[in-house]
Design an enzyme around this catalytic site. Structure first.
Site, mmCIF file in Angstrom:
data_model
loop_
_atom_site.group_PDB
_atom_site.id
_atom_site.type_symbol
_atom_site.label_atom_id
_atom_site.label_comp_id
_atom_site.label_asym_id
_atom_site.label_seq_id
_atom_site.Cartn_x
_atom_site.Cartn_y
_atom_site.Cartn_z
ATOM 1 N N GLY A 15 0.842 -1.208 0.000
ATOM 2 C CA GLY A 15 0.000 0.000 0.000
ATOM 3 C C GLY A 15 0.868 1.245 0.000
ATOM 4 N N ARG A 76 0.712 -5.413 -6.564
ATOM 5 C CA ARG A 76 0.924 -6.729 -5.963
ATOM 6 C C ARG A 76 1.541 -7.608 -7.042
ATOM 7 N NH1 ARG A 76 -2.049 -6.025 -1.574
ATOM 8 N NH2 ARG A 76 -4.026 -4.943 -1.781
ATOM 9 N N ASP A 107 5.465 -5.069 5.740
ATOM 10 C CA ASP A 107 6.050 -6.391 6.045
ATOM 11 C C ASP A 107 6.138 -7.298 4.819
ATOM 12 O OD1 ASP A 107 3.317 -6.559 6.037
ATOM 13 O OD2 ASP A 107 3.141 -7.735 7.872
ATOM 14 N N THR A 129 4.163 2.671 5.730
ATOM 15 C CA THR A 129 2.735 2.317 5.704
ATOM 16 C C THR A 129 2.011 3.245 6.669
ATOM 17 O OG1 THR A 129 1.096 0.730 6.518
ATOM 18 C CG2 THR A 129 3.322 0.354 7.254
ATOM 19 N N ASP A 131 -0.264 2.524 8.504
ATOM 20 C CA ASP A 131 -0.790 1.774 9.650
ATOM 21 C C ASP A 131 0.099 1.818 10.894
ATOM 22 O OD1 ASP A 131 -2.691 1.047 7.759
ATOM 23 O OD2 ASP A 131 -1.733 -0.868 7.321
ATOM 24 N N ASP A 133 2.172 -0.311 11.722
ATOM 25 C CA ASP A 133 1.962 -1.639 12.310
ATOM 26 C C ASP A 133 3.143 -2.579 12.119
ATOM 27 O OD1 ASP A 133 1.754 -2.015 9.586
ATOM 28 O OD2 ASP A 133 0.059 -3.392 9.702
ATOM 29 N N ARG A 175 -5.480 -1.326 8.928
ATOM 30 C CA ARG A 175 -5.413 -2.797 8.880
ATOM 31 C C ARG A 175 -5.794 -3.364 10.247
ATOM 32 N NH1 ARG A 175 -3.648 -5.543 4.441
ATOM 33 N NH2 ARG A 175 -2.534 -3.781 3.611
HETATM 34 O O1 F6P Z 1 -1.773 -0.908 4.733
HETATM 35 C C1 F6P Z 1 -2.365 0.265 4.320
HETATM 36 C C2 F6P Z 1 -3.851 0.083 4.114
HETATM 37 O O2 F6P Z 1 -4.394 1.309 3.660
HETATM 38 C C3 F6P Z 1 -4.622 -0.433 5.321
HETATM 39 O O3 F6P Z 1 -4.889 0.587 6.252
HETATM 40 C C4 F6P Z 1 -5.854 -0.993 4.654
HETATM 41 O O4 F6P Z 1 -6.413 -2.005 5.445
HETATM 42 C C5 F6P Z 1 -5.309 -1.552 3.371
HETATM 43 O O5 F6P Z 1 -4.073 -0.906 3.125
HETATM 44 C C6 F6P Z 1 -6.202 -1.364 2.181
HETATM 45 O O6 F6P Z 1 -5.626 -2.034 1.108
HETATM 46 P P1 F6P Z 1 -6.015 -1.763 -0.425
HETATM 47 O O7 F6P Z 1 -5.364 -0.482 -0.841
HETATM 48 O O8 F6P Z 1 -5.473 -2.928 -1.129
HETATM 49 O O9 F6P Z 1 -7.500 -1.644 -0.461
#
Ligand code: F6P
Length: 360
Positions: A15, A76, A107, A129, A131, A133, A175
């Site tokens: 992300g 991805r 990660d 990120t 998050d 996290d 997340r």
């Molecule tokens: O890891 C960053 C994040 O924005 C999280 O907060 C969220 O859960 C996820 O990515 C969303 O992923 P995507 O962009 O694939 O919808």
């Protein structure tokens, strides 16, 4: 001493997060300053499996320090999880004479980095990120900007809640971690915060708000982290909670999901600074001949951690350790890891406690 590195690669994966561009710029400029060439790898590991690279000059990273998103794009790459894809990536590195890679992301990005390094390409990770996290670091690039964006949105909601005597339930990304929610909630004076790290009782939250309504309070904000178990079971949980909240409190209640809005926007001072420091440090370590490290923040300082240790620590914190994950660590090291995880859990619980006190 002969210079080992002539050319390095840099990629952003997972992300996106505000400040990734600042890190990309820092990596590029720090390397160029040491007469090392830089290849920008597009779309994360995909750009290695299906070669999409460009030799970067200082001009390529000019005027991006202030921009959100990532100029290298992100994607991805399922193929990179298979041996065939990894071999293609290694071949791309060899063909492009890439001596080492700096991988910016979360990660998943670091797991990819270890896949490259065990196949002979030295790598250093930079955590980015929104998050926050990643257990091995106190800070990840993008977090500060995301929280500030959330604050900005919630402040606006509060203005209109006060005028109309309403409540807004706000579902916040992050997340499985509640860091964005708890900090945004504290900084906006939320009436209630619901995060994964602390058990909550819906009825208790509602009765507390009914109490504060009796004191003539007119504006109410409830922040819900997207990782709470109730939401994982039912993606509509927050909307339904808002409806139940309205029925039980008699307060008109609206629901907002800012979602990816938190991922965009100009990076804050903190994200620009940390990204620049981490980028510069990552290049220094790589050119010194180091590999398999994640550059993080520990006790407030930019500090490298062994990437495998960082990944295991992360799994320990998230409760996702696999059998044998800790076999190569001594009992003392494992105890240290456990204590570290507990300290981190305590940190978020303490913040939650402060938020709770402030709301009453
Ligand atoms: O890891 C960053 C994040 O924005 C999280 O907060 C969220 O859960 C996820 O990515 C969303 O992923 P995507 O962009 O694939 O919808």
């Amino acid at each position: 001493m002969a210079k080992k590195f002539r050319r390095i690669g840099v990629l952003t994966s997972g992300g996106d997060a505000p400040g990734m561009n600042a890190a990309l710029r820092a990596v590029t400029r720090a390397a160029l300053a040491k007469d090392v060439e830089v290849m920008g790898i597009y779309k994360g590991y995909k750009g290695l499996v299906h070669p999409q690279l460009k030799r970067f000059t200082a001009r390529d990273v000019s005027n991006i320090i202030s921009r959100g998103g990532t100029a290298l794009y992100s994607d991805r790459c399922h193929e990179f999880k298979e041996e065939e894809g990894m071999q293609k990536a290694i071949q791309t590195c060899r063909e492009n004479e890439i001596d080492g890679i700096i991988a910016i992301g979360g990660d998943g990005t670091f797991r990819g980095a270890t896949d490259l390094s065990i196949r002979g390409i030295p790598t250093i990770g930079i955590p980015a990120t929104i998050d926050n996290d990643i257990a091995s670091t106190e800070y990840t690039i993008g977090f500060d900007t995301a929280v500030n964006t959330a604050i900005n949105l919630i402040d606006r909601l509060r203005d209109t809640c006060e005028s109309h005597a309403r409540c807004n339930v706000v579902e916040i990304m992050g997340r499985n971690a509640g860091w964005v929610t708890v900090e945004a909630g504290i900084a906006t004076g939320a009436s209630a915060i619901i995060i994964n790290e602390v058990e909550f009782d819906e009825d208790k939250v509602i009765s507390q708000i009914i109490e504060s309504k009796k004191n003539n309070k007119r504006n109410f904000i409830v922040c819900i982290a997207e990782g709470v178990p109730a939401l994982l079971k039912d993606p509509q949980y927050s909307e339904k909670f808002a409806k139940r909240f309205q029925e039980k409190t008699g307060i008109e209640t609206k629901f907002v999901r800012p979602a990816h809005v938190l991922r965009g926007g100009d990076p804050s001072l903190r994200d620009r600074m940390i990204a620049t420091q981490m980028g510069s440090e990552a290049v220094r370590l790589l050119l010194e001949g180091k590999s398999d490290l994640v550059v993080g923040v520990r006790d407030g300082n930019i500090t490298p951690t062994d990437i495998n240790y960082a990944l295991k620590l992360d799994r320990m914190y998230k409760g996702t350790l696999a059998e044998g994950d800790l076999d190569s660590y001594t009992a003392e090291q494992v105890a240290e890891m456990k204590a570290y995880c507990e300290k981190r859990r305590e940190k978020i619980r303490n913040l939650y406690q402060i938020a709770y006190e402030m709301a009453h």
